[in-house]
Design an enzyme around this catalytic site. Structure first.
Site, PDB file in Angstrom:
ATOM      1  N   SER A  41      43.869  48.875  21.531  1.00 49.18           N
ATOM      2  CA  SER A  41      43.037  48.104  22.704  1.00 49.18           C
ATOM      3  C   SER A  41      41.672  48.520  22.636  1.00 49.18           C
ATOM      4  O   SER A  41      40.994  48.321  23.335  1.00 49.18           O
ATOM      5  CB  SER A  41      43.658  47.895  23.876  1.00 49.18           C
ATOM      6  OG  SER A  41      44.008  49.223  24.277  1.00 49.18           O
ATOM      7  N   ASN A 128      50.555  54.704  31.722  1.00 49.51           N
ATOM      8  CA  ASN A 128      50.944  53.434  32.724  1.00 49.51           C
ATOM      9  C   ASN A 128      50.292  53.727  33.957  1.00 49.51           C
ATOM     10  O   ASN A 128      49.430  52.781  34.610  1.00 49.51           O
ATOM     11  CB  ASN A 128      52.301  53.302  32.785  1.00 49.51           C
ATOM     12  CG  ASN A 128      53.189  53.052  31.721  1.00 49.51           C
ATOM     13  OD1 ASN A 128      52.242  53.008  30.498  1.00 49.51           O
ATOM     14  ND2 ASN A 128      54.442  53.044  31.370  1.00 49.51           N
ATOM     15  N   THR A 173      28.848   9.619  48.238  1.00 50.52           N
ATOM     16  CA  THR A 173      30.214   9.550  48.097  1.00 50.52           C
ATOM     17  C   THR A 173      30.670   8.714  47.008  1.00 50.52           C
ATOM     18  O   THR A 173      30.229   7.857  46.730  1.00 50.52           O
ATOM     19  CB  THR A 173      30.991   9.650  49.309  1.00 50.52           C
ATOM     20  OG1 THR A 173      30.903   8.264  49.795  1.00 50.52           O
ATOM     21  CG2 THR A 173      30.602  10.302  50.505  1.00 50.52           C
ATOM     22  N   HIS A 174      31.927   9.396  46.098  1.00 49.83           N
ATOM     23  CA  HIS A 174      32.167   8.605  44.993  1.00 49.83           C
ATOM     24  C   HIS A 174      31.007   8.413  43.993  1.00 49.83           C
ATOM     25  O   HIS A 174      30.971   7.263  43.240  1.00 49.83           O
ATOM     26  CB  HIS A 174      32.919   7.248  45.210  1.00 49.83           C
ATOM     27  CG  HIS A 174      33.830   7.431  46.423  1.00 49.83           C
ATOM     28  ND1 HIS A 174      35.304   7.467  46.036  1.00 49.83           N
ATOM     29  CD2 HIS A 174      33.931   7.336  47.794  1.00 49.83           C
ATOM     30  CE1 HIS A 174      35.785   7.659  47.373  1.00 49.83           C
ATOM     31  NE2 HIS A 174      35.125   7.558  48.628  1.00 49.83           N
ATOM     32  N   LYS A 301      13.028  15.273  23.682  1.00 53.54           N
ATOM     33  CA  LYS A 301      14.384  15.808  24.575  1.00 53.54           C
ATOM     34  C   LYS A 301      13.893  17.057  25.169  1.00 53.54           C
ATOM     35  O   LYS A 301      13.495  18.061  24.876  1.00 53.54           O
ATOM     36  CB  LYS A 301      15.511  16.134  23.858  1.00 53.54           C
ATOM     37  CG  LYS A 301      16.002  14.781  23.164  1.00 53.54           C
ATOM     38  CD  LYS A 301      16.508  13.866  24.246  1.00 53.54           C
ATOM     39  CE  LYS A 301      17.887  14.227  24.917  1.00 53.54           C
ATOM     40  NZ  LYS A 301      19.058  14.322  24.189  1.00 53.54           N
ATOM     41  N   ASN A 303      16.835  19.219  27.284  1.00 53.89           N
ATOM     42  CA  ASN A 303      18.125  19.420  27.650  1.00 53.89           C
ATOM     43  C   ASN A 303      18.486  20.376  28.727  1.00 53.89           C
ATOM     44  O   ASN A 303      17.981  21.592  28.745  1.00 53.89           O
ATOM     45  CB  ASN A 303      18.944  19.461  26.596  1.00 53.89           C
ATOM     46  CG  ASN A 303      18.864  18.191  25.585  1.00 53.89           C
ATOM     47  OD1 ASN A 303      18.584  17.193  26.061  1.00 53.89           O
ATOM     48  ND2 ASN A 303      18.979  18.514  24.095  1.00 53.89           N
ATOM     49  N   TYR A 335      56.470  48.842  33.414  1.00 57.76           N
ATOM     50  CA  TYR A 335      55.356  48.457  32.260  1.00 57.76           C
ATOM     51  C   TYR A 335      55.792  48.124  30.892  1.00 57.76           C
ATOM     52  O   TYR A 335      56.981  48.443  30.513  1.00 57.76           O
ATOM     53  CB  TYR A 335      54.424  49.878  32.258  1.00 57.76           C
ATOM     54  CG  TYR A 335      53.237  49.693  31.171  1.00 57.76           C
ATOM     55  CD1 TYR A 335      52.060  49.283  31.303  1.00 57.76           C
ATOM     56  CD2 TYR A 335      53.766  49.744  29.598  1.00 57.76           C
ATOM     57  CE1 TYR A 335      50.956  48.674  30.699  1.00 57.76           C
ATOM     58  CE2 TYR A 335      52.520  49.547  28.697  1.00 57.76           C
ATOM     59  CZ  TYR A 335      51.326  49.065  29.274  1.00 57.76           C
ATOM     60  OH  TYR A 335      50.318  48.702  28.229  1.00 57.76           O
ATOM     61  N   GLN A 340      48.880  44.956  28.603  1.00 57.65           N
ATOM     62  CA  GLN A 340      47.500  45.257  27.762  1.00 57.65           C
ATOM     63  C   GLN A 340      46.781  43.957  27.577  1.00 57.65           C
ATOM     64  O   GLN A 340      45.672  44.132  27.584  1.00 57.65           O
ATOM     65  CB  GLN A 340      47.863  45.948  26.424  1.00 57.65           C
ATOM     66  CG  GLN A 340      46.736  46.157  25.668  1.00 57.65           C
ATOM     67  CD  GLN A 340      47.182  47.214  24.556  1.00 57.65           C
ATOM     68  OE1 GLN A 340      46.841  48.381  24.647  1.00 57.65           O
ATOM     69  NE2 GLN A 340      46.902  46.752  23.221  1.00 57.65           N
ATOM     70  N   LYS A 343      43.527  42.722  30.007  1.00 56.09           N
ATOM     71  CA  LYS A 343      42.068  43.037  29.786  1.00 56.09           C
ATOM     72  C   LYS A 343      40.982  42.288  29.436  1.00 56.09           C
ATOM     73  O   LYS A 343      39.849  41.917  30.021  1.00 56.09           O
ATOM     74  CB  LYS A 343      41.898  44.395  28.973  1.00 56.09           C
ATOM     75  CG  LYS A 343      42.324  45.437  29.653  1.00 56.09           C
ATOM     76  CD  LYS A 343      42.526  46.723  28.760  1.00 56.09           C
ATOM     77  CE  LYS A 343      43.775  47.603  29.612  1.00 56.09           C
ATOM     78  NZ  LYS A 343      44.867  47.162  29.660  1.00 56.09           N
TER      79      LYS A 343
HETATM   80  N1  ARG Z   1      46.305  50.485  26.268  1.00 56.19           N
HETATM   81  C1  ARG Z   1      47.341  50.466  27.232  1.00 56.19           C
HETATM   82  C2  ARG Z   1      47.104  49.101  28.028  1.00 56.19           C
HETATM   83  O1  ARG Z   1      45.995  48.694  28.276  1.00 56.19           O
HETATM   84  C3  ARG Z   1      47.374  51.466  27.931  1.00 56.19           C
HETATM   85  C4  ARG Z   1      48.707  51.913  28.285  1.00 56.19           C
HETATM   86  C5  ARG Z   1      49.899  52.047  27.383  1.00 56.19           C
HETATM   87  N2  ARG Z   1      51.051  52.461  27.827  1.00 56.19           N
HETATM   88  C6  ARG Z   1      52.062  52.595  27.140  1.00 56.19           C
HETATM   89  N3  ARG Z   1      53.330  52.960  27.755  1.00 56.19           N
HETATM   90  N4  ARG Z   1      52.027  52.191  25.768  1.00 56.19           N
HETATM   91  O2  ARG Z   1      48.220  48.800  28.943  1.00 56.19           O
END
Ligand code: ARG
Length: 480
Positions: A41, A128, A173-174, A301, A303, A335, A340, A343
């Site tokens: 990651s 975790n 409205t509408h 144009k 835009n 977990y 992951q 993110k």
């Molecule tokens: N890169 C992992 C995440 O974003 C970190 C946690 C990893 N934990 C594990 N038990 N492999 O979730």
């Protein structure tokens, strides 16, 4: 163990460490190259470096307080972590193969800088609880920053409203002609939507500000770590109550993404209104050149790309929420690596809003209304409700006056004259309560002024609204 230096070997301080792995002791071989790529990651979580370093510095302090490392070791760890952070900030941190994620990368580099003492940092900690802490620390800052960006857009709306206090425009409205309103009223309607968005961000903040550190992998910390100390030092308001929950809870991200998606719908509606009002057919608004683009083929144009993108980006804001909801649905406790996947949607929503909000603030600040076009779009039929109110004030039940006025509107349509241009006799043929003063009804400014209830579109009500609005964003009328 496949990696070059084992933790046992690392006790030999004469040997220069060349590698530091967080795991691998029970493995016969390293991950397949594609598996590593799949698993990593670091490509998207390096932005957590500051939060990770802060979390680790505080954790080192907690380890020393628990007597698990000496104060001298603590200081070496903290100094090393500061160096790591400096390298990230300066852009000189070199990601290496094996740096799975930001946590691995920081610890690997710390090991290179400080030697075997780095191996003590993770005592009792798991990635975790570490990642959950990092994301919360990071999000706390982002929530505050985004709140300020929302405020800046609110300020732009307010200032635009103040510059054009009495400007009339058609209300819809509408998307059909409804009643005249003030331009300021339309602008302020978005102020209040954004106000709720900002309040939502504040609500989310309470749930983000909970510290999971010390939860370990899932069962808690066996080494006497002071969780209250960790939370306090890191600026959290509370500690998580259950370690199993702490490592898997992503509700706070879902709430943020939900708030972000709702905010996105408001930005999208604002954008749509401006696009429509700036179209040739409406011509109510002119968008500043700085926020428009041209066509590669059609020289005439101009835009409204800024607004189309603001509208379009709402799709990904909603998508990010749905994406994480689907990811967490049905996960077994606690977990799982699925988490992951939290993110990229989170970061994308942050980045999308971070750019959309200031662009829209710029668009709003530089909008140029065209009063003549707005006035030209007002028509007598938009005052039909005022006509019905005229009869109501003379004692006619509203349902009855509604029907009377409906017939008059129809008649004006058939005769192809504005409603206000029907002869007084035509009005009187529908109701004896009409007098010659009925012509006074056909004045949009008068119609607007009559709506002076709190929250209404009358200039007096707008003044109060603007005052109240400034109070919410900590400014004063005409002050900025
Ligand atoms: N890169 C992992 C995440 O974003 C970190 C946690 C990893 N934990 C594990 N038990 N492999 O979730």
């Amino acid at each position: 163990m496949y990696n070059t230096i084992t933790m046992k070997e690392s006790h030999d301080s004469t040997r220069q460490p060349v590698s530091h792995k967080l795991w691998g002791g029970r493995f016969d071989k390293p991950p397949d190259a594609l598996m590593a790529q799949f698993n990593d990651s670091i490509g998207f979580d390096r932005r957590l470096y500051d939060a990770d370093v802060r979390g680790s510095m505080t954790y080192a302090k907690a380890l020393a307080r628990a007597g698990l490392i000496s104060t001298e070791e603590r200081d070496r760890l903290v100094a090393g972590l500061i160096r790591v952070r400096e390298e990230f900030a300066a852009g000189t941190f070199a990601i290496q193969r094996g740096d799975e994620d930001i946590h691995t990368a920081v610890e690997r580099r710390l090991y290179e800088l400080t030697g075997p003492v780095a191996g003590k940092l993770h005592t009792g900690r798991s990635r975790n609880d570490q990642v959950a802490t990092d994301v919360r620390l990071y999000l706390l800052e982002q929530v505050d920053r985004l709140g300020e960006q929302v405020t800046a857009l609110q300020r732009a709306l307010l200032m635009q409203a103040e510059v054009h206090p009495g400007l009339l425009m058609p209300g819809y409205t509408h998307l059909q002609h409804a009643q005249p309103i003030l331009y300021a009223h339309w602008l302020l309607s978005y102020f209040w939507k954004l106000q709720r968005d900002r309040e939502r961000l504040g609500d989310v903040r309470c749930r983000v500000s909970v510290c999971p550190l010390g939860a370990g992998a899932l069962a808690g910390n066996a080494l006497g770590i002071d969780r209250e100390f960790l939370a306090r030092e890191l600026g959290f308001d509370a500690i998580s109550e259950n370690s199993l929950d702490a490592v898997a809870d992503r509700d706070f991200i879902l709430e943020f993404l939900s708030g972000g998606a709702i905010l996105g719908t408001h930005l999208s509606s604002l954008a749509e209104d401006v696009i429509l009002y700036a179209s040739t057919e409406f011509g109510f608004l002119e968008i500043d050149d700085a926020y428009a683009t041209g066509s590669s083929l059609m020289p005439q144009k101009k835009n409204p790309d800024s607004l189309e993108l603001a509208r379009g980006k709402c799709g990904r804001l909603i998508g990010n929420l749905v994406s994480l909801l689907v990811t967490v649905k049905g996960l077994p406790s606690a977990y799982d690596k699925d988490l992951q996947e939290d993110k990229e949607p989170l970061f994308d929503t942050i980045d999308t809003l971070s750019l959309t909000l200031p662009v829209l603030a710029g668009v709003v600040a530089t909008l140029r209304p065209r009063p003549a076009q707005m006035a030209a779009a007002l028509d007598d039929a938009m005052l039909a409700t005022d006509l019905a109110d005229y009869l109501v004030r003379r004692g006619v039940p509203f349902r009855e006056s509604h029907a009377i006025v409906g017939r008059l509107v129809r008649r004006a349509e058939i005769e192809a004259v504005p409603l206000g241009k029907l002869p007084v006799s035509a009005f009187q043929s529908e109701s004896p309560y009409f007098d010659a003063d009925v012509v006074d009804v056909f004045d949009a400014r008068r119609s607007v002024a009559a709506r002076d209830v709190p929250g209404g579109t009358a200039p007096s009500a707008i003044r109060t609204q603007i005052e109240r609005a400034w109070q919410h964003i900590g400014g004063t009328m005409n002050a900025e």
